[in-house]
Motif scaffolding. Sequence first.
Motif, short mmCIF file in Angstrom:
data_model
loop_
_atom_site.label_atom_id
_atom_site.label_comp_id
_atom_site.label_asym_id
_atom_site.label_seq_id
_atom_site.Cartn_x
_atom_site.Cartn_y
_atom_site.Cartn_z
N ALA A 30 0.82 -1.21 0.00
CA ALA A 30 0.00 0.00 0.00
C ALA A 30 0.85 1.27 0.00
O ALA A 30 0.45 2.30 -0.54
N ARG A 31 2.02 1.20 0.58
CA ARG A 31 2.86 2.40 0.70
C ARG A 31 3.35 2.89 -0.65
O ARG A 31 3.53 4.10 -0.87
N THR A 32 3.59 1.99 -1.59
CA THR A 32 4.21 2.36 -2.88
C THR A 32 3.32 2.08 -4.08
O THR A 32 3.63 2.54 -5.18
N LEU A 33 2.24 1.34 -3.91
CA LEU A 33 1.49 0.82 -5.05
C LEU A 33 0.93 1.91 -5.94
O LEU A 33 0.98 1.79 -7.17
N ALA A 34 0.38 2.97 -5.37
CA ALA A 34 -0.21 4.02 -6.20
C ALA A 34 0.82 4.61 -7.16
O ALA A 34 0.53 4.86 -8.33
N ARG A 35 2.04 4.82 -6.68
CA ARG A 35 3.10 5.36 -7.55
C ARG A 35 3.49 4.37 -8.63
O ARG A 35 3.72 4.76 -9.79
N VAL A 36 3.56 3.08 -8.28
CA VAL A 36 3.90 2.05 -9.27
C VAL A 36 2.84 2.02 -10.38
O VAL A 36 3.16 1.98 -11.58
N LEU A 37 1.57 2.07 -9.99
CA LEU A 37 0.48 2.01 -10.97
C LEU A 37 0.46 3.25 -11.85
O LEU A 37 0.22 3.16 -13.06
N LYS A 38 0.70 4.40 -11.28
CA LYS A 38 0.70 5.64 -12.06
C LYS A 38 1.73 5.57 -13.18
O LYS A 38 1.43 5.94 -14.33
N GLU A 39 2.92 5.10 -12.87
CA GLU A 39 3.98 5.01 -13.89
C GLU A 39 3.68 3.89 -14.89
O GLU A 39 3.94 4.04 -16.09
N ALA A 40 3.13 2.77 -14.41
CA ALA A 40 2.83 1.65 -15.31
C ALA A 40 1.84 2.04 -16.39
O ALA A 40 1.96 1.63 -17.55
N LYS A 41 0.87 2.86 -16.05
CA LYS A 41 -0.15 3.28 -17.02
C LYS A 41 0.42 4.16 -18.12
O LYS A 41 -0.20 4.30 -19.18
N ARG A 42 1.59 4.71 -17.90
CA ARG A 42 2.16 5.68 -18.84
C ARG A 42 3.12 5.07 -19.85
O ARG A 42 3.68 5.78 -20.68
N VAL A 43 3.31 3.75 -19.82
CA VAL A 43 4.37 3.17 -20.67
C VAL A 43 3.96 3.09 -22.14
O VAL A 43 4.81 3.05 -23.03
N HIS A 44 2.63 3.08 -22.41
CA HIS A 44 2.16 2.96 -23.80
C HIS A 44 0.69 3.40 -23.82
O HIS A 44 -0.04 3.17 -22.85
N PRO A 45 0.23 4.00 -24.94
CA PRO A 45 -1.17 4.44 -24.99
C PRO A 45 -2.18 3.30 -24.85
O PRO A 45 -3.31 3.53 -24.39
N ARG A 46 -1.79 2.09 -25.26
CA ARG A 46 -2.72 0.95 -25.13
C ARG A 46 -2.10 -0.07 -24.17
O ARG A 46 -1.48 -1.03 -24.57
N THR A 47 -2.31 0.22 -22.91
CA THR A 47 -1.72 -0.59 -21.84
C THR A 47 -2.80 -1.11 -20.92
O THR A 47 -3.70 -0.36 -20.52
N GLU A 48 -2.71 -2.39 -20.58
CA GLU A 48 -3.50 -2.92 -19.47
C GLU A 48 -2.53 -3.18 -18.32
O GLU A 48 -1.41 -3.65 -18.52
N VAL A 49 -2.96 -2.85 -17.12
CA VAL A 49 -2.17 -3.11 -15.93
C VAL A 49 -2.87 -4.21 -15.14
O VAL A 49 -4.06 -4.09 -14.83
N ILE A 50 -2.13 -5.28 -14.85
CA ILE A 50 -2.67 -6.43 -14.14
C ILE A 50 -1.99 -6.51 -12.78
O ILE A 50 -0.77 -6.71 -12.71
N VAL A 51 -2.76 -6.35 -11.74
CA VAL A 51 -2.25 -6.51 -10.38
C VAL A 51 -2.65 -7.90 -9.89
O VAL A 51 -3.83 -8.24 -9.86
N VAL A 52 -1.64 -8.69 -9.54
CA VAL A 52 -1.89 -10.02 -8.97
C VAL A 52 -1.80 -9.84 -7.46
O VAL A 52 -0.73 -9.90 -6.87
N LEU A 53 -2.95 -9.62 -6.86
CA LEU A 53 -3.03 -9.33 -5.44
C LEU A 53 -3.06 -10.64 -4.67
O LEU A 53 -3.97 -11.44 -4.85
N ASN A 54 -2.05 -10.86 -3.82
CA ASN A 54 -1.98 -12.15 -3.13
C ASN A 54 -1.53 -11.95 -1.69
O ASN A 54 -0.51 -11.33 -1.42
N GLY A 55 -2.34 -12.46 -0.77
CA GLY A 55 -1.99 -12.41 0.64
C GLY A 55 -1.95 -11.03 1.24
O GLY A 55 -1.30 -10.81 2.25
N SER A 56 -2.65 -10.06 0.65
CA SER A 56 -2.60 -8.68 1.14
C SER A 56 -3.72 -8.41 2.15
O SER A 56 -4.85 -8.85 1.97
N ASN A 57 -3.39 -7.63 3.15
CA ASN A 57 -4.39 -7.21 4.13
C ASN A 57 -4.15 -5.78 4.60
O ASN A 57 -4.56 -5.39 5.69
N ASP A 58 -3.48 -4.97 3.75
CA ASP A 58 -3.07 -3.63 4.19
C ASP A 58 -3.71 -2.50 3.39
O ASP A 58 -3.28 -1.35 3.48
#
Length: 256
Positions: A30-58
């Motif tokens: 949770a501490r870093t995810l928003a920043r990671v997702l923001k940058e991931a969306k910018r790599v290409h105009p036609r991008t899907e971002v897939i988060v494999v959420l596993n064992g998270s409770n935060d």
Amino acid sequence: MVVAGRSGSDTGMGQAAPIVSVIIPVMNEARTLARVLKEAKRVHPRTEVIVVLNGSNDGSERIARGAGVRVLHFPEALGHDVGRAVGAEAARGDILLFLDGDIPVAAPQLKPFIRAIQRGTDVALNAYSGPRVKHRPHPVNVAKKALNAFLGAPHLLGASMTAIPHAISRRALEQIGARSLSVPPAAQAAAVRKGLRVYTVRYVEVGRTNPSKPRPSGALTSLIMGDHLEALHALMKEKGSRCGFSDGGRRREKLT
């Protein structure tokens, strides 16, 4: 690969087919995810971002779903490498880019990996070789360089699919299989053995930016060393006990 426990997938099928799939395993980031997702969306105009959420409770799930990305949810921890394999199975893009939820990397540093695949590279690696130590070689670095040497790819030095960011083509995924991504050195070895184009793209410093997490002493080193031994074992089964290296002029058959 079939992994039990998947739920709550957001497909996003109403949009145009993506060209790039960015795959991000997440466990309590949770501490870093928003920043990671923001940058991931910018790599290409036609991008899907897939988060494999596993064992998270935060709160990571709330952040991922709020960002409007695809979410593959598992209540139990899978491990980063299995998470990457699961995400690769679900990916729809022709280019797959792999990140970690705890290491924000700016989009300008990620785009060269996309361009490399577009220009014909099959596996685009970070030139990062591993942790740096002052007085002795780190065993992880030695393992990476040794495996690349055994593969006949010494030009890769210590570059490895164990490090993000890295990207692969759809062709590479089809030839090595998503399951192989659960052991990154084995996936890299398979790619080289199949004659795929495996190159380093640029150096992205991920060692200092990777926050330390509580884990048993030496556990990560042990895991990575074991992964490299598994890759080497597969190579020996294919090319012999010396991995194709010469035995010189020794006539060992004369010994009794």
